[in-house]
Every structure is written in C-alpha cells, then in structure tokens.
Write an enzyme that holds these catalytic residues in place. Structure first.
Site, mmCIF file in Angstrom:
data_model
loop_
_atom_site.group_PDB
_atom_site.id
_atom_site.type_symbol
_atom_site.label_atom_id
_atom_site.label_comp_id
_atom_site.label_asym_id
_atom_site.label_seq_id
_atom_site.Cartn_x
_atom_site.Cartn_y
_atom_site.Cartn_z
ATOM 1 N N ARG A 15 -44.274 16.401 -10.396
ATOM 2 C CA ARG A 15 -44.178 16.339 -11.856
ATOM 3 C C ARG A 15 -42.784 16.783 -12.319
ATOM 4 O O ARG A 15 -41.964 15.972 -12.708
ATOM 5 C CB ARG A 15 -45.265 17.229 -12.491
ATOM 6 C CG ARG A 15 -45.516 16.933 -13.991
ATOM 7 C CD ARG A 15 -44.574 17.622 -14.940
ATOM 8 N NE ARG A 15 -44.519 19.063 -14.765
ATOM 9 C CZ ARG A 15 -43.640 19.846 -15.376
ATOM 10 N NH1 ARG A 15 -42.730 19.318 -16.188
ATOM 11 N NH2 ARG A 15 -43.631 21.164 -15.162
ATOM 12 N N ASP A 16 -42.488 18.049 -12.214
ATOM 13 C CA ASP A 16 -41.216 18.580 -12.678
ATOM 14 C C ASP A 16 -40.053 17.993 -11.890
ATOM 15 O O ASP A 16 -38.974 17.754 -12.432
ATOM 16 C CB ASP A 16 -41.231 20.107 -12.538
ATOM 17 C CG ASP A 16 -40.088 20.791 -13.252
ATOM 18 O OD1 ASP A 16 -39.461 20.155 -14.109
ATOM 19 O OD2 ASP A 16 -39.816 21.963 -12.948
ATOM 20 N N HIS A 207 -40.806 31.071 -11.756
ATOM 21 C CA HIS A 207 -40.307 29.689 -11.695
ATOM 22 C C HIS A 207 -38.790 29.761 -11.845
ATOM 23 O O HIS A 207 -38.251 29.667 -12.946
ATOM 24 C CB HIS A 207 -40.931 28.869 -12.825
ATOM 25 C CG HIS A 207 -40.592 27.412 -12.791
ATOM 26 N ND1 HIS A 207 -41.539 26.437 -12.584
ATOM 27 C CD2 HIS A 207 -39.415 26.746 -12.953
ATOM 28 C CE1 HIS A 207 -40.961 25.239 -12.625
ATOM 29 N NE2 HIS A 207 -39.672 25.408 -12.850
ATOM 30 N N CYS A 240 -30.888 20.355 -12.848
ATOM 31 C CA CYS A 240 -30.816 21.159 -14.068
ATOM 32 C C CYS A 240 -30.090 20.338 -15.125
ATOM 33 O O CYS A 240 -28.892 20.086 -15.004
ATOM 34 C CB CYS A 240 -30.066 22.467 -13.812
ATOM 35 S SG CYS A 240 -29.923 23.494 -15.281
#
Length: 303
Positions: A15-16, A207, A240
């Site tokens: 997902r991420d 996280h 990022c």
C-alpha cells in the site's frame, strides 16, 4: 538495556510502498507480492487503500486485490480508509482491519487533506464508530511526529494529543510516523516518553522513514522505550515525496536482519522475505533499497 522479546512487523509495502508508483502495477503482481509476504511469515500486510482514484490512482484496484488474495489464517490485511465512502468500499471488499490517517502538523493536515487536525479527527469519528460496530479493527496513523516539511520541528505534546484522541475514538494501535525521516534516536525516545504518558506504550507502533539514514537507529531507540510494533516496507518501497530522490520507508529486510541479530522474535523467514523483495523490484524494474538484500546481490537493476 531492555528490549522487547518479540516485535510485530506491519508490512506497508503493497500500500504505502506502491501508492506513488507512476506506472500502474497489475493486480496479479500486487496479489503475488502480498501472498509472498504472507508466506514469509508477515502477519500484518497493508493490502490497499480505498481513497479516491483521482488522488491515488495506483490504489484504484484495491477491491480487486482484496478479492483475489488468498487470505491466510492469522494474517491481517488492513486497508486505508479516509471517509465513510471508503469504509463502505472496504466492507464490501471483506476488509476486517482498516486504518485512518491524521497528522500532528496543522500545515501538513491542511495541505494534505485540506482541513485542520481537529476537523480531520471529527471526520474520522463516524468512520471509526461504524467500523467498530461492524467488528473491524481500527489502526490510527499520526504523520509528521518528528518533523514537518512545512513547519519544521513538531512539539511532542501535539503528537500526544492526536494519539490520545485516536485512542479514545477506538483505535487499537497508534502508529507514529516520521514522515520526512528527520528524526534521530534521542528525539525519538523523547517523543515516546511524552506520548506514552498519554497512550500505553503497548498500543504504540513506530513508522520511521530512512530519508536521512536514521530509521534503524530510531527503531532500536524506541524499542528501548518499550515499543514492540514496527512498520516497514519490503525492499524499502516508497520514496519520500518531500526529499527528491531520497529513500522513504525503511526496508523490512533490514529491520528483520537487525532484530534477528538482537535475538528478537519476529516469526519471519528472512530468505523468503528477500525473495519477495527481489520479485517486486524486478517487476518494477528498480533496485532494492534494502542494504541486506543488496549485500546478498538481489535486484541490482540498472537504468
């Protein structure tokens, strides 16, 4: 030094890790990745996100993925939901676990989801209530806990306030996200001390992004404070967005290698995990971000 005897890893790669991929990832590839991760021993694997495909087109196939995966006993497949519509879609897809996202930074909240922190939490309240009434497990994420791309440093008390509100709303676990990866071990420990005064440490997860190479050190630091749940992404999938070209999520392979070296139980087969990372990197045509996998010669793809 006191460390947990066992650590639960929440795998966020499907997902991420994949949500910002420019080219669509086929459903079959997503399904195989998830099933490989389950076969490696991961017991919590984020399978998708029921957000608007307009904003996150890569996650438009989440219902198809949920329908296609073979669900293993003892494995949870949480999905992200931003609102009641997303919750309805998740329920229709057979989700048993969901996650909601809030931020500790007002600027990030306004730019990311176009509302204040308080407004975002108010929006989540009926979502969480309905999910709990349907028997679902709800996880809460808090972004920007150790820094914001717009505001810089974030007060630990602000993080604690959001985390406590999510706990009171019914979230079973609160994941604290270092969204831009600027945190360092001392700051990470201080954050946990502050938040743990409001939220039991056994309900907290870490996280940490590896943008500045601090993720493993930060994970070790918060484990010293009692945190025993860690989010990570196979092969370090997911960059990022606030630091061009920088790595984002810490690689699950590297986390497991460190934990194995500490004698901490994860229940994960590192060889199978590396193979799962190698599979998805070859499908995406990219080099793994895992230092451990690179050392083993996996997915060193040029171009």
């Amino acid at each position: 030094m006191t460390l947990p005897r066992a650590v639960r890893i929440v795998e966020v790669g499907p997902r991420d890790g994949l949500q910002n991929e420019a080219q669509p990832v086929p459903v079959a590839v997503k399904v195989e990745l998830i099933e490989r991760l389950a076969a490696a021993g991961l017991t919590a694997i984020e399978a998708g996100s029921f957000v608007s495909p307009k904003w996150v087109p890569q996650m438009a196939s989440s219902a198809e993925v949920m329908a296609a995966i073979t669900r293993c006993p003892g494995v949870s497949y949480p999905v992200l939901v931003p609102n009641l519509q997303g919750l309805e879609q998740a329920l229709a897809a057979g989700a048993a676990d969901i996650a909601v996202f809030a931020a500790a930074s007002e600027s990030f909240s306004k730019k990311n989801i176009n509302c204040t922190i308080a407004e975002s939490l108010d929006r989540f309240a009926p979502v969480i209530d309905k999910a709990l009434a349907a028997g679902l497990v709800v996880r809460g994420y808090v972004s920007c806990v150790l820094g914001c791309p717009y505001e810089g440093d974030i007060a630990a008390e602000a993080v604690a306030d959001v985390a406590r509100r999510l706990l009171d709303m019914g979230c079973a676990e609160i994941s604290l996200g270092d969204t831009i990866g600027t945190g360092t071990p001392g700051k990470a420990q201080a954050l946990i001390e502050t938040v743990a005064a409001r939220v039991p440490v056994e309900r907290l997860a870490a996280h940490f992004h590896d943008t500045y190479g601090q993720a493993l050190a930060n994970i070790f630091a918060v484990m010293e404070k009692g945190v025993a749940a860690v989010d990570s992404s196979v092969a370090g999938l997911g960059g990022c967005p606030y630091a061009k070209g920088a790595s984002g999520n810490v690689a699950t392979e590297d986390v497991v290698y460190m934990l194995n070296g500490l004698g901490i139980t994860t229940g994960i087969d590192l060889d199978k995990l590396v193979q799962a990372g190698d599979f998805i990197c070859r499908e995406l045509g990219r080099t793994t971000e895992s230092k451990f996998a690179r050392a083993k010669g996996c997915a060193m793809i040029s171009g």
